[in-house]
Design an enzyme around this catalytic site. Structure first.
Site, mmCIF file in Angstrom:
data_model
loop_
_atom_site.group_PDB
_atom_site.id
_atom_site.type_symbol
_atom_site.label_atom_id
_atom_site.label_comp_id
_atom_site.label_asym_id
_atom_site.label_seq_id
_atom_site.Cartn_x
_atom_site.Cartn_y
_atom_site.Cartn_z
ATOM 1 N N SER A 686 0.798 -1.227 0.000
ATOM 2 C CA SER A 686 0.000 0.000 0.000
ATOM 3 C C SER A 686 0.830 1.275 0.000
ATOM 4 O O SER A 686 0.273 2.371 -0.027
ATOM 5 C CB SER A 686 -0.952 0.007 1.201
ATOM 6 O OG SER A 686 -0.220 0.014 2.409
ATOM 7 N N LYS A 729 -6.207 3.455 9.137
ATOM 8 C CA LYS A 729 -5.320 4.463 8.560
ATOM 9 C C LYS A 729 -5.927 5.855 8.672
ATOM 10 O O LYS A 729 -5.220 6.836 8.942
ATOM 11 C CB LYS A 729 -5.031 4.119 7.102
ATOM 12 C CG LYS A 729 -4.217 2.835 6.916
ATOM 13 C CD LYS A 729 -4.042 2.488 5.451
ATOM 14 C CE LYS A 729 -3.232 1.206 5.292
ATOM 15 N NZ LYS A 729 -3.063 0.821 3.874
#
Length: 820
Positions: A686, A729
């Site tokens: 990611s 996140k």
């Protein structure tokens, strides 16, 4: 001159090969086999056999553990012996048969390598006089040896016949000493005694000690035998008394105990199969002697059968309003879990019999997974059981030990049910992701049966060895990381994710739960302390960054303790905690908004990462240097992350013209990408767009906006692929003061799971390609000629907080804004 076994006269040479012997002393006239294994000793034997007389000096070494004795570690007095026979063994050793001829003293060692040789002198015994006293001593010695044999000492059967033919005190003493198993030091003392009468007296002293020891052993054996006979007699008499009492109608204690067990078995309401086995084992116990070792084991087993809750259960509290009230009292938010529990209770209200759910709460430490299980039990009116599986490596911890093993006991599941006393508790399996395995089995494989609704209705613990229905139990597993749970076990559980808390949630939880709890635990009263809301916000925002609440609770406890000390010392009656007092109590704040980047910087991008303890931000730093077009990656990166960096560089090289980058740069410049916190391993795909953005920023000289964070996987064609852990996140970005998050377009659907408070505080920009990422992240727009175009780098036209940014790159969001 000495006489050998054939009656020949042999002269003793002045120098002889010497053989050190361990754990034995060889006496004259003694014939004994010796096993020789040391190289030096074998050489000594070979040297002796090379001589015509085959003589060798046998001297005992002082320490039997010494493999290579020095001359000073060998007794000076030994025995000159003749090697009668020699045979080599398959293992390299040598077996020799020797006969002692006479005593000798070592005057000096003439050689120590490769074997011992010594200059010797013969030692003669003192002369002995035949008289009645000597004869009496010899007879007494024979009688004492006969008594030793009679008391059980195992000696050669021919020794008494040989003793009758010996008429010399010295030879008699030597023969007895060599057969009664003396210590080396004691036997050496007898060998060195030259007076035959004194030598015989010493032998008699050793014989007397041996007789005393053997007599004591015989006494102990006799007592043990008498005790055994006594116990058998007592058992016979007890049985007679029992029969007499039975005839008289008196009660029998053992019978009372057995009847009591029968009553407990009847009241346990066991299934037919279990009751049959229990009665069978009880019948066996009745026939056993109460002191038999198996009787106690069998009694323990029956007690376990009685104590297991075969048919005991607690009725569920099906009042949904009451259950919701309890869940809200104990925990703030966590709506998904609360809804799932209320759904189960609603179905139970409509259907009497249903299998218990098997849930798995996955989330960072300190978010309330275990305490949530306790609240669920309270809301449903059930018992609560918790077992910790962290570090468990033995399958028997789950299934139990078989009764054939000493110290066998049931597994933790059976123990938890006995502790709960009901067959439908809320059963928490804590830290299921930290199970281990080794040669004793795999506990996670044993849990497959426990957590499978199609199998656990007849779970068999190895100790009980009878089926128990686990289908009524509500199992709740907790974990931090789902990746370490085997896929087969994960498939059996309903996963419910628990993310970290926002600052507003922490503020509310602190005021409603943590502060009242710590006031009580630290002995304070509400009128003695007041923590202002601004002080609570200071603690939450500047002293905590973790996803959970444990550290926050410790900080609140510290404030309460320091207040308690002031109250105890009489310095204050009531303390009002202000933000300034927070800094005084807790010290300098470890986190503050000022520690973030102050300016937009070239080559430094902010990424977002998921960890087992919640989300984190991740800075990516890039620099360039003269080189040959290579890429250097540092910061403990995993293979997936390294491949993402290579893919990003490949994309940049293939589209350098689109990004306004001169191709010559790639032939004479090395790119160094570094992830700070180099001691922490990092991996995952990611960070692809983050690394690509940082490299493009460095190569073009355009700064990256400090208030933008990003997450997404990059491909060689520039597409942005979806990622996981968006909620965690997002919370991390919010905690660190980030204003805009770039996310893959395919992750838009996950925004519904993000708390509204977070959606209002952050701007989410969905992107499909790297071009859309650069349009938002860079402070200036790219020019294909390599020039900076002043355009402020705003995400999109019509950008707004609390949802998606709209513009040319996001027509769906633009249409939604137009409708608004």
């Amino acid at each position: 001159m000495v006489t050998n076994y054939e009656g020949e006269q042999i002269e003793i040479p002045e120098v002889l090969p010497m053989l050190p012997v361990r754990d034995i002393v060889v006496f004259p006239y003694m014939i004994i086999p010796l096993f020789v294994g040391r190289d030096t000793s074998i050489r000594s034997v070979e040297e002796s056999l090379g001589n015509t007389d085959r003589l060798i000096l046998l001297a005992s070494q002082k320490d039997i553990r010494d493999e290579h004795p020095a001359p000073e570690a060998i007794y000076e007095t030994g025995t000159v012996a003749m090697i009668l026979r020699m045979r080599k063994l398959p293992d390299g050793r040598v077996k020799i048969l020797t006969q002692g001829l006479c005593k000798a003293r070592i005057k000096e060692f003439t050689q120590t390598t490769p074997y011992f040789t010594a200059r010797v002198e013969r030692i003669e015994d003192l002369s002995e006089t035949k008289n009645p006293e000597t004869e009496a001593m010899m007879r007494m010695t024979r009688e004492m040896l006969e008594k030793v044999i009679a008391l059980g000492k195992v000696l050669s059967p021919d020794i008494l016949m040989v003793l009758d033919d010996i008429n010399e005190c010295g030879r008699l003493a030597d023969l007895v000493a060599s057969n009664i198993g003396l210590k080396v030091s004691d036997a050496q003392d007898i060998l060195e005694t030259l007076d035959p009468i004194s030598r015989l007296k010493k032998v008699q002293e050793f014989l007397q000690k041996e007789i005393e020891v053997l007599s004591l052993q015989a006494k102990i054996r006799s007592q043990a035998k008498d005790e055994m006979t006594k116990s058998q007699k007592e058992y016979y008499l007890r049985e007679q008394i029992r029969a007499i009492k039975s005839e008289l109608g008196d009660q029998d204690p053992k019978g009372e105990e057995m009847e009591d067990l029968r009553g407990k078995l009847a009241n346990a309401k066991m299934p037919p199969e279990v009751e049959t086995e229990a009665l069978k084992q009880l019948t066996r116990l009745e026939r056993m002697h109460p002191e038999a070792s198996e009787a106690s084991m069998l009694r323990t087993y029956i007690d376990w059968l009685v104590d297991m809750p075969w048919s005991k259960s607690t009725p569920d509290s099906l009042d949904l309003t009451h259950a919701k009230k309890i869940l809200d009292e104990d925990h703030y938010n966590l709506l998904k879990i609360k809804e799932r529990i209320l759904e189960y209770l609603a179905v139970r209200k409509l259907k009497d019999k249903m299998k218990g759910p098997i849930l798995c709460f996955a989330g960072p430490p300190g978010v309330g997974k275990t305490s949530l299980g306790r609240s669920i039990a309270r809301a449903m009116g059930r018992e609560f059981v918790r077992i910790s599986l962290g570090g468990v490596k033995d399958e028997a911890e789950i299934r139990g030990h078989r009764r054939t093993y000493v110290g066998a006991m049931p597994g933790r599941v059976a123990q938890g049910l006995k502790q709960a006393g009901t067959n439908n508790p809320v059963f928490v399996l804590d830290e299921i992701d930290k199970l281990g395995n080794d040669f004793r089995g795999d506990p996670s494989a044993a849990l497959l049966e426990v957590l499978d609704p199609e199998q656990n209705f007849s779970f068999r613990d190895h100790y009980l060895n009878l089926p128990f229905d686990l289908s009524n139990i509500m199992f709740i597993a907790t974990c931090n990381n789902l990746d370490t749970i085997p896929s087969a076990l994960r498939d059996r559980m309903e996963i419910i994710q628990l993310s970290g808390y926002t600052e507003e949630e922490k503020f509310f939880i602190t005021n409603k739960y943590l502060i009242p709890k710590q006031i009580v635990e630290n002995g304070l009263k509400n009128e003695q302390i007041e923590i202002q809301p601004e002080a609570t916000k200071t603690i939450v925002s500047q002293y905590t960054r973790e996803a959970g609440l444990r550290n926050l609770e410790r900080l609140v406890a510290t404030v309460c303790r320091k207040t308690a000390r002031q109250v105890a010392e009489g310095k204050t009656v009531k303390t009002t905690v202000t933000p300034d007092m927070v800094f005084k109590f807790l010290g300098p704040a470890p986190y503050s908004r000022e520690e973030e980047q102050e300016h937009d910087e070239i080559g430094i991008a902010t990424g977002l990462a998921w960890t087992s303890v919640g989300g984190e931000i991740l800075y990516v730093e890039t620099t360039t240097m003269k080189g040959k077009g290579g890429i250097i990656l540092t910061g403990q990166l995993g293979d997936v992350m390294k491949e993402s960096a290579q893919a990003a560089l490949g994309l940049i090289k293939s589209r350098s013209a689109d990004f306004g980058i001169n191709d010559d740069v790639f032939s004479n410049t090395d790119i160094h990408v570094h992830f700070p916190a180099g001691a922490v391993p990092k991996d995952g795909p990611s960070a692809g767009i983050t690394m690509a953005t940082a490299m493009i920023s460095k190569l073009t000289g355009i700064a990256i906006r400090k208030d933008v964070a990003m997450t997404g996987e990059i491909t060689l064609t520039g597409r942005v692929l979806p990622i996981g852990g968006l909620k965690e996140k997002s919370l991390a970005a919010m905690r660190h003061g980030i204003k805009t998050i770039i996310i893959p377009d395919k992750n838009k659907k996950e925004l519904e799971d993000i708390p509204e408070e977070v959606r209002n505080a952050l701007t989410f920009v969905p992107v499909k390609t790297i071009d859309e990422v650069l349009e938002v992240a860079l402070s200036h727009k790219l020019d294909t000629n390599g020039n900076k175009t002043k355009g402020s780098g705003t995400p999109r036209t019509g950008r707004r907080r609390g949802g998606l940014a709209a513009g040319a790159g996001n027509p769906v969001a633009a249409k939604a804004l137009k409708k608004a």
